[in-house]
Enzyme design. Structure first.
Site, PDB file in Angstrom:
ATOM      1  N   HIS A 192      81.787  71.730  34.816  1.00 45.20           N
ATOM      2  CA  HIS A 192      82.465  72.996  34.507  1.00 45.20           C
ATOM      3  C   HIS A 192      82.957  72.991  33.062  1.00 45.20           C
ATOM      4  O   HIS A 192      83.984  73.580  32.738  1.00 45.20           O
ATOM      5  CB  HIS A 192      83.649  73.220  35.464  1.00 45.20           C
TER       6      HIS A 192
HETATM    7  C1  FAD Z   1      74.983  70.495  38.419  1.00 41.86           C
HETATM    8  C2  FAD Z   1      75.951  71.629  38.279  1.00 41.86           C
HETATM    9  C3  FAD Z   1      76.735  71.998  39.371  1.00 41.86           C
HETATM   10  C4  FAD Z   1      77.621  73.072  39.250  1.00 41.86           C
HETATM   11  N1  FAD Z   1      78.244  73.551  40.375  1.00 41.86           N
HETATM   12  C5  FAD Z   1      78.893  74.735  40.313  1.00 41.86           C
HETATM   13  C6  FAD Z   1      79.331  75.394  41.495  1.00 41.86           C
HETATM   14  O1  FAD Z   1      79.096  74.950  42.623  1.00 41.86           O
HETATM   15  N2  FAD Z   1      80.017  76.560  41.349  1.00 41.86           N
HETATM   16  C7  FAD Z   1      80.288  77.107  40.128  1.00 41.86           C
HETATM   17  O2  FAD Z   1      80.959  78.132  40.081  1.00 41.86           O
HETATM   18  N3  FAD Z   1      79.858  76.524  38.997  1.00 41.86           N
HETATM   19  C8  FAD Z   1      79.136  75.375  39.055  1.00 41.86           C
HETATM   20  N4  FAD Z   1      78.632  74.824  37.928  1.00 41.86           N
HETATM   21  C9  FAD Z   1      78.999  75.416  36.611  1.00 41.86           C
HETATM   22  C10 FAD Z   1      78.263  76.698  36.254  1.00 41.86           C
HETATM   23  O3  FAD Z   1      76.934  76.669  36.726  1.00 41.86           O
HETATM   24  C11 FAD Z   1      78.335  76.869  34.726  1.00 41.86           C
HETATM   25  O4  FAD Z   1      79.687  76.990  34.357  1.00 41.86           O
HETATM   26  C12 FAD Z   1      77.596  78.100  34.225  1.00 41.86           C
HETATM   27  O5  FAD Z   1      76.261  78.048  34.671  1.00 41.86           O
HETATM   28  C13 FAD Z   1      77.639  78.176  32.695  1.00 41.86           C
HETATM   29  O6  FAD Z   1      77.002  79.374  32.304  1.00 41.86           O
HETATM   30  P1  FAD Z   1      76.689  79.719  30.788  1.00 41.86           P
HETATM   31  O7  FAD Z   1      76.068  81.078  30.790  1.00 41.86           O
HETATM   32  O8  FAD Z   1      77.867  79.488  29.951  1.00 41.86           O
HETATM   33  O9  FAD Z   1      75.595  78.639  30.337  1.00 41.86           O
HETATM   34  P2  FAD Z   1      74.157  78.378  30.960  1.00 41.86           P
HETATM   35  O10 FAD Z   1      74.032  78.950  32.303  1.00 41.86           O
HETATM   36  O11 FAD Z   1      73.890  76.923  30.785  1.00 41.86           O
HETATM   37  O12 FAD Z   1      73.184  79.218  30.009  1.00 41.86           O
HETATM   38  C14 FAD Z   1      72.871  78.855  28.709  1.00 41.86           C
HETATM   39  C15 FAD Z   1      71.384  79.144  28.510  1.00 41.86           C
HETATM   40  O13 FAD Z   1      71.094  79.134  27.124  1.00 41.86           O
HETATM   41  C16 FAD Z   1      69.853  78.507  26.915  1.00 41.86           C
HETATM   42  N5  FAD Z   1      69.853  78.006  25.539  1.00 41.86           N
HETATM   43  C17 FAD Z   1      70.669  77.083  24.990  1.00 41.86           C
HETATM   44  N6  FAD Z   1      70.359  76.898  23.694  1.00 41.86           N
HETATM   45  C18 FAD Z   1      69.328  77.729  23.413  1.00 41.86           C
HETATM   46  C19 FAD Z   1      68.551  78.002  22.245  1.00 41.86           C
HETATM   47  N7  FAD Z   1      68.771  77.353  21.078  1.00 41.86           N
HETATM   48  N8  FAD Z   1      67.554  78.931  22.314  1.00 41.86           N
HETATM   49  C20 FAD Z   1      67.297  79.585  23.477  1.00 41.86           C
HETATM   50  N9  FAD Z   1      67.997  79.363  24.620  1.00 41.86           N
HETATM   51  C21 FAD Z   1      69.006  78.455  24.584  1.00 41.86           C
HETATM   52  C22 FAD Z   1      69.828  77.398  27.972  1.00 41.86           C
HETATM   53  O14 FAD Z   1      68.514  76.961  28.232  1.00 41.86           O
HETATM   54  C23 FAD Z   1      70.491  78.077  29.161  1.00 41.86           C
HETATM   55  O15 FAD Z   1      69.564  78.702  30.021  1.00 41.86           O
HETATM   56  C24 FAD Z   1      77.763  73.744  38.000  1.00 41.86           C
HETATM   57  C25 FAD Z   1      76.976  73.376  36.908  1.00 41.86           C
HETATM   58  C26 FAD Z   1      76.056  72.341  37.045  1.00 41.86           C
HETATM   59  C27 FAD Z   1      75.191  71.963  35.850  1.00 41.86           C
END
Ligand code: FAD
Length: 600
Positions: A520
């Site tokens: 997280h």
């Molecule tokens: C194993 C695991 C278990 C979890 N369990 C839970 C749960 O049960 N419940 C819950 O609420 N949360 C959970 N989480 C946390 C939650 O999934 C994250 O907080 C959330 O997905 C973050 O979202 P985000 O949009 O900030 O980033 P992300 O979803 O990581 O999105 C970022 C995206 O940007 C892309 N990216 C990065 N750099 C570049 C670039 N230079 N060019 C193009 N694309 C790029 C990446 O490939 C990615 O797809 C978990 C996370 C993980 C990894």
């Protein structure tokens, strides 16, 4: 809409939905049905859009779908489609264990010595996570300054698209009853709300155990309004000086396709058109720095031309520590990811995952094929017990073999885990190189602040009560003491930290020694430090950040609900008005600006 058009739109949407569920299809097959999704190498070298969203993750997908309602949107994602490894909850650990370059999970190890992962796939972290869905507290929403009405309608939009009520198996039901017996009251039943007590929350796994991801939001996009490019790694945001504007103005991005060809995408001329960074906690600060927005001396050390000296980029990065204990069970236990949470008044949150042989391939065939044994695998453990030079593939193989020979009943049971509120302790992100594909260096400083440690200790004490409760008795061996259960788990090398074998039984030392991530992590582009209340990056124009990097603290017990909501809320109302003003009114009122006048 004409009936013919409506039915073909419905067909495309149905195909898209169906495709995301059909794990057996190849990516080629899937792409054939997804008209608006293409591989980056098939994209033009130059193109123009109203919005360029960087990162097709948990925030980026709902954001792009929402913006597409009234504008032309390009969503750039460095990974591929979510399918195969990620679709069923049984495969939860597979993606995390896959350390290949094609893996949807990019492993990183924080400078603290904790093994972690970040998403590299359309749908982002929602394709890897444990699926638990729960909203932020009303206090969190107030403190963030969000409009509660919009927050609720955005959460509801998310929930209609991909959230389910879980079927609660006996192990999770026993955990719920045990938490109540341990004093984590009241019983709040099934709810998405964040309220003290014990509750069953939502999940993005349906009742067949199939995962639904943020990529599902794209089916709500306006056909013709959205283009998604896969395997498009953004390396830089482009800025220019504009007459009468004191700050550099973002006007496009550069991305590289898998063949190494660079493409440029420019914003159209609409006054409200924007680049939006949704690349996650590691990706968003990293891309700001690679584009010249960040701490001056750090950027100069990497030979990056400084556009804006912004010392706060990459600061305030935090990861809520997770500590878990494995409870061997005398009876078989069904697989379950997180469904129940105990929200204590002292700021520790108790959850559990169960399954006989959790994370370990069950069939002999699967065992032979398996790359390793999952999250709590000997391979992870090995990293902790062996000096780096001895971490050879052969040594990993030997450890995996040793694990195979163990009595499978040894893995029957479940993990009870705790996460703490906040946290208060935080660290920073720094570039290791100017390669956008490489992980930056991340330091979380777990338990640096005593308040975090106190919360963890309280959580461990609550777990002890759960293990000793009558409600949980069926799932513990009668002769297993709490001390022995904790001591066994303390010896499981889940991180790269040095052990204090003799002290491990004090809850404080247990917290520090067995710290893991619950994934997280957040911060790095915090509101008030890097972005303003409207998520606009300070010191530049036409650039926002919308993802988990903007959080000061992790919302709710688990963040994904709020990350998805954030992707929806900020443009839900504004996008329509923006479109009318920027794309229809302004071009008529003002002559077109020279494009682009000068680039950085
Ligand atoms: C194993 C695991 C278990 C979890 N369990 C839970 C749960 O049960 N419940 C819950 O609420 N949360 C959970 N989480 C946390 C939650 O999934 C994250 O907080 C959330 O997905 C973050 O979202 P985000 O949009 O900030 O980033 P992300 O979803 O990581 O999105 C970022 C995206 O940007 C892309 N990216 C990065 N750099 C570049 C670039 N230079 N060019 C193009 N694309 C790029 C990446 O490939 C990615 O797809 C978990 C996370 C993980 C990894």
């Amino acid at each position: 809409m004409a009936p013919g058009l409506a039915s073909s739109v419905a067909l495309v949407l149905a195909a898209f939905l169906g495709c995301l569920c059909l794990v057996a299809l190849s990516e080629d097959d899937l792409l054939e049905n997804l008209r608006f999704v293409r591989r980056a190498q098939d994209a033009p070298l130059v193109s123009h859009y109203n919005y360029i969203v960087i990162g097709g993750g948990t925030a980026g997908c709902p954001l792009a779908a929402t913006l597409s309602e009234h504008s032309r949107v390009l969503l750039l994602e460095r990974g591929g489609l979510p399918y195969r490894n990620m679709s069923n909850q049984q495969h939860f650990t597979d993606a995390l264990a896959d350390t290949s370059l094609a893996s949807p999970a990019q492993r990183f190890i924080s400078e603290d010595g904790v093994v972690n992962a970040r998403a590299r796939v359309l749908g982002g972290g929602s394709c890897l996570n444990a699926g638990f869905y729960t909203r932020a507290s009303t206090q969190y929403v107030q403190a963030a300054g969000w409009d509660a009405r919009l927050v609720n309608s955005s959460y509801r939009w998310v929930e209609r698209a991909l959230v389910f009520r879980p079927d609660v198996p006996p192990w999770q039901a026993a955990l719920r009853d045990a938490l109540l017996e341990a004093g984590v009251t009241p019983d709040n039943g099934f709810t998405f709300d964040h309220v003290p007590g014990t509750k069953i929350g939502g999940t993005i796994f349906d009742n067949n155990g199939e995962r639904h991801t943020a990529a599902d939001f794209l089916r709500h996009a306006r056909p013709g309004g959205l283009t998604v490019l896969l395997y498009a790694t953004v390396s830089r945001i482009l800025f220019r000086q504009q007459e009468g504007v004191p700050y550099p103005v973002a006007y496009g991005v550069v991305f590289t396709d898998p063949l190494g060809v660079q493409h440029r995408v420019y914003l159209r001329d609409g006054a409200k058109d924007e680049v939006i960074l949704s690349a996650g906690t590691l990706g968003s600060p990293q891309l700001l720095m690679l584009s010249g927005v960040g701490p001056q001396t750090h950027l100069e050390a990497h030979g990056i031309q400084v556009l804006v000296d912004q010392p706060m980029v990459g600061q305030g990065v935090a990861d809520n520590p997770m500590n878990s204990v494995f409870i061997p069970s005398p009876v078989p236990v069904g697989l379950s990811l997180v469904q129940v949470v105990g929200i204590t008044k002292s700021g520790s949150f108790i959850e559990g995952v169960s399954g006989s042989e959790f994370g370990i391939p069950v069939s002999e065939g699967a065992r032979r094929l398996a790359r390793n044994f999952g999250m709590f695998s000997p391979q992870t453990g090995q990293l902790g017990t062996l000096p780096p030079r001895q971490r050879t593939p052969e040594a990993l193989q030997r450890a995996a073999e040793a694990m195979r020979r163990l009595d499978r009943r040894a893995f029957r049971g479940g993990f009870i885990l705790e996460k703490i509120l906040g946290p208060v302790s935080s660290g920073h992100i720094e570039l290791r190189s100017v390669d956008p594909r490489a992980n930056p260096a991340v330091t979380f400083n777990y338990f640096q602040d005593k308040e975090d440690l106190d919360r963890c200790v309280h959580g461990i004490e609550t777990i002890e009560k759960v293990i000793q409760s009558r409600a949980f008795a069926n799932f513990t061996y009668a002769n297993a003491s709490v001390e022995s259960i904790f001591s066994d788990s303390a010896n499981f090398p889940v991180n790269l930290l040095p052990r204090h074998v003799n002290d491990s039984r004090t809850p404080q030392q247990y917290c520090k020694d067995t710290v893991m991530t619950i994934w997280h992590y957040h911060g790095g582009c915090q509101v008030g430090a890097v972005v303003d209340d409207d998520y606009r990056v300070f010191g530049v124009q036409r650039l926002r950040v919308i993802d988990s990097s903007t959080f000061k603290y992790s919302p709710g017990t688990n963040p994904q609900a709020t990350v998805m909501m954030l992707g929806r809320i900020l443009h839900e109302v504004a996008s329509h008005l923006c479109h009318i003003i920027s794309n229809e009114l302004l071009p008529v009122l003002f002559p077109k600006l020279p494009y682009p006048p000068h680039a950085f």
